[in-house]
Scaffold this active site. Structure first.
Site, mmCIF file in Angstrom:
data_model
loop_
_atom_site.group_PDB
_atom_site.id
_atom_site.type_symbol
_atom_site.label_atom_id
_atom_site.label_comp_id
_atom_site.label_asym_id
_atom_site.label_seq_id
_atom_site.Cartn_x
_atom_site.Cartn_y
_atom_site.Cartn_z
ATOM 1 N N GLU A 44 -2.773 -2.010 6.991
ATOM 2 C CA GLU A 44 -2.886 -0.958 5.982
ATOM 3 C C GLU A 44 -2.385 -1.456 4.639
ATOM 4 O O GLU A 44 -1.479 -2.295 4.568
ATOM 5 C CB GLU A 44 -2.094 0.300 6.365
ATOM 6 N N THR A 45 -2.980 -0.899 3.602
ATOM 7 C CA THR A 45 -2.466 -1.028 2.247
ATOM 8 C C THR A 45 -2.207 0.380 1.738
ATOM 9 O O THR A 45 -3.048 1.264 1.876
ATOM 10 C CB THR A 45 -3.466 -1.748 1.333
#
Length: 269
Positions: A44-45
Site C-alpha cells: 500500500e501507499t
C-alpha cells in the site's frame, strides 16, 4: 511530492510491512494517486492531507495498492501516523477521515502507535470448493470477515502448517473478495506471541502481504474467543515477519506496533 518508505509493525528496518507515505496539501486526481502507488509498488501507499480545524478528523487518508484503492489498511495507517509524529506535522493523537470512517492513531511513551479500528464481524461458513486444495492444507474452521475486509479467515492445524503454505495466488483469488487469512495457535507462546497468520490478497494485487493490520481486526476476536483474553500478540509469519499487539474492545479493536522510516526522497515526475 515528498515521499517516504516506512516499515510498519516492526522496530527494525527491512522487516515488517513497507508502505509509501505522502503528505499532501490536497489529493490530486485518482489516476495520479494510482500511478504513484504503482511506481512505489509496495502493498500500500498512503496519501494524506490536513483537514480544517474543528471537524471530526484531523487528516484525510486514502490507501492504494499497485492495482486499486482499498477501503482499509492498518500498516499504511500506522506508517502515516509515524511520519506525522516523527516530522512534527502532527502531535498527539491523530484522527483520520477514511473510507472506513474516522480511525484514530495514538502515540505511546515507548514509541509505539496504537490504532483504533472497527472489529471485523466473523460468520462461520462452509468451506468453499477448492480452498483446501489451493492452500495445501485442510481447514479446521472457516469464517467470512464481512464486507469491509472481504476475506476468508481459515484456521489450520498448527503453526508449522501456516508457515509451510504455498498457495497458487491466481487460484486463491476465486475463493473470496480480497483473499485469505490463514491462522493457527502459536506452538510456543513463551516466544512472545499467541497466534500466527499469513495473508494472501491476490484480488488487490498482493500475492502475500508481509504484515496486515486490518486482518488482525478479524484475528483479534477469533483468538480472544479461543484463548479467553482481550489482549494478545500476533506474529505474521511472512518472509519479513512482524508483530501486531491486539486488544479487543467489543466493536472496536486496538492494533499496536512500531514503525521505522527507511527511505525519504522527492517524487520528481
Amino acid at each position: 511530492m515528498r515521499i517516504r518508505i516506512v516499515d510498519a509493525f516492526t522496530d527494525r528496518p527491512f522487516t515488517g510491512n513497507p508502505a509509501g507515505v505522502l503528505l499532501l496539501d490536497t489529493f490530486p486526481d485518482d489516476d495520479r494517486l494510482q500511478q504513484v502507488a504503482l511506481e512505489v509498488n509496495h502493498a500500500e501507499t498512503a496519501f494524506a492531507h490536513p483537514l480544517p480545524e474543528g471537524g471530526e478528523a484531523d487528516w484525510a487518508l486514502r490507501w492504494f495498492t499497485p492495482a486499486t484503492e482499498v477501503d482499509v489498511c492498518g500498516h499504511a495507517t500506522l506508517a502515516t501516523a509515524h511520519v506525522l509524529h516523527s516530522t512534527g506535522a502532527h502531535r498527539g493523537p491523530v484522527r483520520f477521515a477514511t473510507r472506513s470512517g474516522v480511525l484514530s492513531a495514538t502515540p505511546g511513551e515507548d514509541g509505539s502507535i496504537t490504532l483504533d479500528f472497527p472489529t471485523a464481524p466473523l460468520t462461520p461458513v462452509e468451506l468453499p470448493d477448492g480452498v483446501a486444495d489451493v492452500l495445501g492444507a485442510e481447514p479446521l474452521a472457516v469464517f467470512d470477515t464481512g464486507p469491509s475486509l472481504g476475506d476468508l479467515l481459515v484456521e489450520v492445524a498448527d503453526e508449522k502448517t501456516v508457515r509451510s503454505l504455498n498457495p497458487d495466488p491466481k487460484a486463491l483469488g476465486a475463493c473470496s473478495e480480497r483473499g485469505v487469512i490463514a491462522t493457527a495457535r502459536a506452538e510456543e507462546p513463551a516466544r512472545g506471541y499467541d497466534f500466527v497468520s499469513r495473508c494472501f490478497f491476490p484480488n488487490v494485487g498482493i500475492d502475500e502481504d508481509p504484515v496486515t493490520g486490518s486482518a488482525h481486526t478479524a484475528l483479534a476476536p477469533f483468538w480472544s474467543g479461543r484463548l479467553g483474553r482481550a489482549g494478545l500478540t500476533g506474529l505474521q509469519a511472512s518472509a519479513r515477519t512482524g508483530r501486531v499487539r491486539t486488544e479487543l474492545r467489543g466493536d472496536r479493536t486496538l492494533l499496536s506496533g512500531s514503525a521505522v522510516t527507511v527511505i525519504e526522497g522527492e517524487l520528481l515526475a
